[in-house]
Design a protein around this motif. Structure first.
Motif, PDB file in Angstrom:
ATOM      1  N   VAL A  69       0.824  -1.220   0.021  1.00  0.00           N
ATOM      2  CA  VAL A  69       0.065   0.062   0.023  1.00  0.00           C
ATOM      3  C   VAL A  69       1.108   1.178  -0.119  1.00  0.00           C
ATOM      4  O   VAL A  69       2.053   1.312   0.468  1.00  0.00           O
ATOM      5  N   VAL A  75      -4.483   3.135   7.165  1.00  0.00           N
ATOM      6  CA  VAL A  75      -5.332   2.096   6.732  1.00  0.00           C
ATOM      7  C   VAL A  75      -5.494   1.272   8.134  1.00  0.00           C
ATOM      8  O   VAL A  75      -6.563   0.620   8.517  1.00  0.00           O
ATOM      9  N   HIS A  82      -8.509   4.177   6.052  1.00  0.00           N
ATOM     10  CA  HIS A  82      -8.097   4.604   4.675  1.00  0.00           C
ATOM     11  C   HIS A  82      -6.696   5.111   4.822  1.00  0.00           C
ATOM     12  O   HIS A  82      -6.312   5.625   5.545  1.00  0.00           O
ATOM     13  N   SER A 187      -6.035   1.063  -2.827  1.00  0.00           N
ATOM     14  CA  SER A 187      -6.457   1.323  -1.464  1.00  0.00           C
ATOM     15  C   SER A 187      -7.105   2.563  -1.265  1.00  0.00           C
ATOM     16  O   SER A 187      -8.054   2.650  -0.154  1.00  0.00           O
ATOM     17  N   TRP A 192     -12.466  -0.170   3.522  1.00  0.00           N
ATOM     18  CA  TRP A 192     -11.559  -1.042   4.342  1.00  0.00           C
ATOM     19  C   TRP A 192     -12.601  -1.328   5.551  1.00  0.00           C
ATOM     20  O   TRP A 192     -11.969  -2.190   6.517  1.00  0.00           O
ATOM     21  N   ASP A 203      -1.842  -1.636  -3.693  1.00  0.00           N
ATOM     22  CA  ASP A 203      -1.540  -0.852  -4.476  1.00  0.00           C
ATOM     23  C   ASP A 203      -0.008  -1.186  -5.408  1.00  0.00           C
ATOM     24  O   ASP A 203       0.678  -2.095  -4.972  1.00  0.00           O
TER      25      ASP A 203
END
Ligand code: COA
Length: 373
Positions: A69, A75, A82, A187, A192, A203
């Motif tokens: 990511v 996240v 996020h 992402s 999430w 990603d």
């Protein structure tokens, strides 16, 4: 007419990664906080309690073990869930262009080409960070490429549709040498906080150099044939767009502004579509299953790929015949099949045939028959 070839590929892999255990820990903390915060409403039957996730489910349902990511801390913060991708000044390179630059540099190095020799850039991805100016034009500027550049989006099939567009232009002569680049920041459009899909995406950015085969400087793959197909479906959908007015970015924003899917329906409908697409494409080009040395499939789900591999090959393919990268990268949308191609194609011998195939929202399917030259 020039025969187009893939002469270089590059993969930019973000430096941060999240294991299933790390992800589940954060998700379950979010669930516990939610259920505590809404305890009275849940007891009164007004709000549904959220259920926890588990690493075992994720591996069994998808084959995914971790994902890369662009930002891990956001996240994994149960109060955020996020990625933190701060806005940049208009004078700084955008995040997609930045990812693209590294992938393109690697692809150009493999092709033995300088960016100034490129006269077409297609930024083919599922999401673009802004509508205009095109991300592809910013990439053109950053690299010092010539000619023209544009963005296109066919969700998970963006890269293969981009390869078809670039190969056709190289064949016709409207472009001499192309880069198809797929910066996928999945992402940013994943919810999430949704147990059914929180583990799906990662990603990455991939890039592919396409030029006339007779100008290739090193090992390359002839693009013998491409085929694209689409059929409308709402089963994978994201309603975010320039007409949105109500999304606040807070915890109560609209669910439909992020990735949504009916995973089971996708499974049932896309599998026959893709298997038939590939077998028809091969039959029309006179390629037998026994001729196929490798299948580089879209990387969404391991069972899905196992099923398609069996259908196309007429037997269970050996792992090296149908390499998966989704255990490390998760679903990276259009980039997945290109990562597999980039990492698992060097050992093919001249004359060996393989097929790149991506599929997803739309629905859309794109296949590319290549031959090691
Ligand atoms: N942890 C534990 N259990 C979970 C869970 C989680 N994170 N998410 C769902 N479950 C449960 C569900 O509640 C359900 O339980 P129930 O049967 O008791 O109701 C059960 O697991 C099965 O859920 P389901 O959604 O049917 O799982 P699945 O086996 O279909 O796997 C996907 C889910 C998303 C991995 C799978 O459907 C898929 O990959 N689909 C296609 C994806 C695709 O290609 N999308 C394209 C995107 S570009």
């Amino acid at each position: 007419m020039s025969k187009p070839a893939i002469t270089g590929t590059g993969v930019f892999t973000p430096s941060q990664s999240i294991t299933n255990d790390e992800l589940v820990l954060a998700f379950n903390a979010y669930v516990e906080n939610f259920n505590t915060r809404h305890a009275d409403a849940i007891a009164a039957g007004e709000v549904e309690a959220k259920a926890p996730s588990s690493s075992e489910f994720i591996v069994n349902a998808s084959g995914i073990e971790q994902r890369y990511v662009m930002n891990k801390s956001g996240v994994l913060n149960p109060d955020v869930m996020h990625p933190h991708l701060p806005e940049r000044s208009d004078d700084d390179p955008g995040i997609m262009a930045e990812m693209a630059q590294e992938a393109c540099t690697l692809a150009l190095a493999q092709a033995g080409r300088d960016a100034s020799e490129i006269d077409l850039i297609i930024c083919a991805a599922s999401n673009h960070e802004r509508p205009y100016p095109a991300i592809a034009i910013e990439i053109q500027q950053l690299l010092g490429a010539q000619g023209f550049a544009f963005d296109m989006n066919v969700a998970c099939s963006s890269a293969t549709f981009g390869i078809q567009a670039a190969a056709d232009m190289v064949r016709a002569g409207s472009a001499k040498r192309a880069l198809v680049v797929s910066p996928e920041i999945c992402s940013g459009h994943l919810e999430w906080r949704d147990r059914d899909c929180h583990f799906i995406f990662g990603d990455v950015c991939t890039a592919v150099v396409i030029e006339p085969a007779d100008e290739a400087k090193g090992a390359h793959f002839l693009i013998n044939s491409t085929r694209c197909a689409t059929q409308f479906s709402n089963n994978i959908r994201n309603n975010n767009g320039f007409l949105r007015r109500t999304r606040t970015g807070g915890m109560d924003d609209r669910r439909d502004m992020l990735f949504m899917q009916e995973g089971r329906k996708v499974f049932k409908e896309v599998l026959p579509l893709v298997s038939a697409h590939i077998t028809d494409h091969m039959a029309d080009e006179g390629v037998e299953a026994s001729d196929l040395k490798r299948l580089w499939l879209h990387q969404a789900n391991k069972s899905m790929n196992d099923f398609i591999g069996r259908k196309v090959m007429g037997r269970t393919p050996a792992p090296e015949e149908q390499p998966n990268i989704l255990q490390d990268y998760a679903n990276t949308s259009s980039a997945g099949s290109i990562i597999a191609f980039s990492k698992y194609s060097d050992d093919l011998q001249p004359g060996d045939t393989g097929l790149i195939c991506s599929f997803g929202a739309g629905y859309s399917v794109g296949s590319v028959l290549v031959e090691r030259a």
